[in-house]
Enzyme design. Structure first.
Site, PDB file in Angstrom:
ATOM      1  N   SER A   9       0.865  -1.170   0.000  1.00  0.00           N
ATOM      2  CA  SER A   9       0.000   0.000   0.000  1.00  0.00           C
ATOM      3  C   SER A   9       0.904   1.223   0.000  1.00  0.00           C
ATOM      4  CB  SER A   9      -0.886   0.006   1.251  1.00  0.00           C
ATOM      5  OG  SER A   9      -1.584   1.224   1.355  1.00  0.00           O
ATOM      6  N   HIS A  10       0.334   2.377  -0.230  1.00  0.00           N
ATOM      7  CA  HIS A  10       1.112   3.618  -0.136  1.00  0.00           C
ATOM      8  C   HIS A  10       1.430   3.961   1.307  1.00  0.00           C
ATOM      9  CE1 HIS A  10      -0.516   3.921  -4.178  1.00  0.00           C
ATOM     10  NE2 HIS A  10       0.448   4.776  -4.419  1.00  0.00           N
ATOM     11  N   SER A  11       0.735   3.331   2.228  1.00  0.00           N
ATOM     12  CA  SER A  11       0.875   3.658   3.644  1.00  0.00           C
ATOM     13  C   SER A  11       1.310   2.441   4.459  1.00  0.00           C
ATOM     14  CB  SER A  11      -0.465   4.168   4.188  1.00  0.00           C
ATOM     15  OG  SER A  11      -0.430   4.268   5.586  1.00  0.00           O
ATOM     16  N   GLY A  45       4.040   6.107  -0.420  1.00  0.00           N
ATOM     17  CA  GLY A  45       4.446   5.650  -1.745  1.00  0.00           C
ATOM     18  C   GLY A  45       4.633   4.151  -1.720  1.00  0.00           C
ATOM     19  N   SER A  72       0.052   3.101  -7.809  1.00  0.00           N
ATOM     20  CA  SER A  72       1.448   2.688  -7.932  1.00  0.00           C
ATOM     21  C   SER A  72       1.773   1.473  -7.070  1.00  0.00           C
ATOM     22  CB  SER A  72       2.395   3.853  -7.621  1.00  0.00           C
ATOM     23  OG  SER A  72       2.279   4.253  -6.284  1.00  0.00           O
TER      24      SER A  72
END
Length: 127
Positions: A9-11, A45, A72
């Site tokens: 995940s982005h987090s 990211g 992403s």
């Protein structure tokens, strides 16, 4: 068979929380849940090399089930496979399923069967 459930995940907070929930419910020692959210410096990211590093540091008999959420992170999961050698790619399963539900069901299923197709199918059906 050893199995690694990789969470992207982005987090990092998202994947850490999901890992905690799965670890609490899934107690099979042959299933490892790995939180790889965020970037290597702790930011928001995703980085495909975090996945590659995890796989390179793992035993040669581990099957990898990768779950990602959006944008992403999904691309990072796809790109990571490109950096793996052929034998690793054969053990790399990028699962098209919702991150939370899919990873949870995938991990629980991985704890009761070594049938790769069943693990993937159950994770994909999760809603």
């Amino acid at each position: 068979m050893k199995k690694s459930i990789i969470l992207l995940s982005h987090s990092r907070k998202i994947t850490d929380g999901l890992k905690e929930m799965i670890d609490d419910m899934q107690q099979n020692k042959d299933v490892e849940v790995v939180s790889l959210g965020g970037t290597s410096d702790g930011g928001l990211g995703s980085e495909p090399l975090l996945v590659v590093d995890h796989i390179n540091q793992s035993a040669e008999d581990v099957e990898f089930f990768v779950f990602s959420d959006i944008g992403s992170a999904v691309l990072s999961a796809d790109m990571a496979m490109d950096f793996l050698d052929e034998s690793q790619q054969l053990r790399y399963h990028n699962i098209d399923a919702p991150l939370i539900e899919g990873a949870f069901v995938g991990a629980i299923t991985a704890g009761i069967t070594d049938d790769i197709n069943q693990i993937i199918d159950e994770a994909r059906k999760a809603k």
